[in-house]
Design an enzyme around this catalytic site. Sequence first.
Site, mmCIF file in Angstrom:
data_model
loop_
_atom_site.group_PDB
_atom_site.id
_atom_site.type_symbol
_atom_site.label_atom_id
_atom_site.label_comp_id
_atom_site.label_asym_id
_atom_site.label_seq_id
_atom_site.Cartn_x
_atom_site.Cartn_y
_atom_site.Cartn_z
ATOM 1 N N ASN A 55 -1.450 -2.214 -5.674
ATOM 2 C CA ASN A 55 -0.622 -1.757 -4.566
ATOM 3 C C ASN A 55 -1.413 -1.508 -3.286
ATOM 4 O OD1 ASN A 55 1.734 -0.182 -3.263
ATOM 5 N ND2 ASN A 55 0.121 1.367 -3.389
ATOM 6 N N ARG A 86 -0.707 7.866 -1.788
ATOM 7 C CA ARG A 86 0.399 8.202 -0.885
ATOM 8 C C ARG A 86 1.405 7.058 -0.882
ATOM 9 N NH1 ARG A 86 -1.382 7.091 5.401
ATOM 10 N NH2 ARG A 86 -2.221 4.991 5.100
ATOM 11 N N SER A 89 4.814 -8.850 -0.376
ATOM 12 C CA SER A 89 5.642 -8.516 0.789
ATOM 13 C C SER A 89 6.596 -9.654 1.090
ATOM 14 C CB SER A 89 4.748 -8.274 2.014
ATOM 15 O OG SER A 89 5.524 -8.133 3.189
ATOM 16 N N ALA A 100 -0.786 -14.274 4.999
ATOM 17 C CA ALA A 100 -1.631 -15.115 4.154
ATOM 18 C C ALA A 100 -2.153 -14.346 2.943
ATOM 19 C CB ALA A 100 -2.799 -15.658 4.974
ATOM 20 N N TYR A 142 -1.984 -10.938 7.418
ATOM 21 C CA TYR A 142 -1.240 -10.168 6.408
ATOM 22 C C TYR A 142 -0.380 -11.101 5.563
ATOM 23 C CZ TYR A 142 1.772 -6.361 4.646
ATOM 24 O OH TYR A 142 2.473 -5.474 3.863
ATOM 25 N N VAL A 180 -10.971 -1.000 -3.272
ATOM 26 C CA VAL A 180 -10.541 -2.046 -4.202
ATOM 27 C C VAL A 180 -11.290 -3.352 -3.992
ATOM 28 C CG1 VAL A 180 -8.244 -1.078 -4.573
ATOM 29 C CG2 VAL A 180 -8.600 -2.721 -2.701
ATOM 30 N N LYS A 230 -0.810 -11.654 1.516
ATOM 31 C CA LYS A 230 0.292 -11.354 0.608
ATOM 32 C C LYS A 230 0.778 -12.607 -0.117
ATOM 33 C CE LYS A 230 0.876 -6.877 1.199
ATOM 34 N NZ LYS A 230 0.595 -5.927 0.089
ATOM 35 N N GLY A 246 -4.190 2.249 -4.508
ATOM 36 C CA GLY A 246 -3.487 2.765 -3.337
ATOM 37 C C GLY A 246 -2.470 3.812 -3.750
#
Length: 254
Positions: free
Chosen positions: A92, A17, A144, A163, A161, A66, A165, A14
Amino acid sequence: MPRPAGTPVAIVTGGGRGIGQAIGRALAADGFRVAVVDLNGESAEATARELTASGAPEALAFQADVREYVRAREVVDELLGRFGRVDALINNAGITAPQPFTELTEAEWDLTIGVHLKGSFNWSHAVAPAMLAAGWGRIVCISSMNAKTGGAFPAVSKTAYAAAKAGMLGLIRGLARELAPGVTANAICPGLLKTELAASMWAGPQGQAAVEAVPAGRIGLPEDIADAVAFLVSDRASYITGEALDVNGGVYID
């Protein structure tokens, strides 16, 4: 033990950017060759060109999803064939997942878990043998704050999200034990950052409220995460492993 002599090599997924781009800049400034991996090949190439122009020892671009294990192996094998080493991996790559749980589809769940957790497994599994053989390596997952809170930003993250992370935290804790002593594995848990991905949270009228909720008095920047990564991949962090480092300005403290 210290990092092996010679020019180190880092992979940033990632990396085209946002946070990944900032991480690439920080590692290039510290003397790493940087492999910029991104689903968007053009973004990866643009970042690699920027890093090279700014004085990086070398920067290479790779287009990759990925979630594809074979592609992770291809990229790592190419780097090992070219440089003989991979010293650091920064997992990332990420996506938002704002869907309410009762409206979440199986495909959306699989995508979220696939990008964050399976992606981190794929790339960690690809680099681990070379790191173990070298007796030195650094794996960092960008998790996160939501991994600990269950989802703090409605427009960005909810259950899927959180879960995914949280799974990354379990991954680094397992890797910290299994890859020791020469290889460390850590995670960084950002709070709200001023990135394009989270623009709905910090831009506009709601932005002031977001700032007021941060004890540090400002929203985080990608460079705040990049600085933490630069430390964790250095020799200075050799006794830190299995750690989930909060970088959130004091919004969440545990």
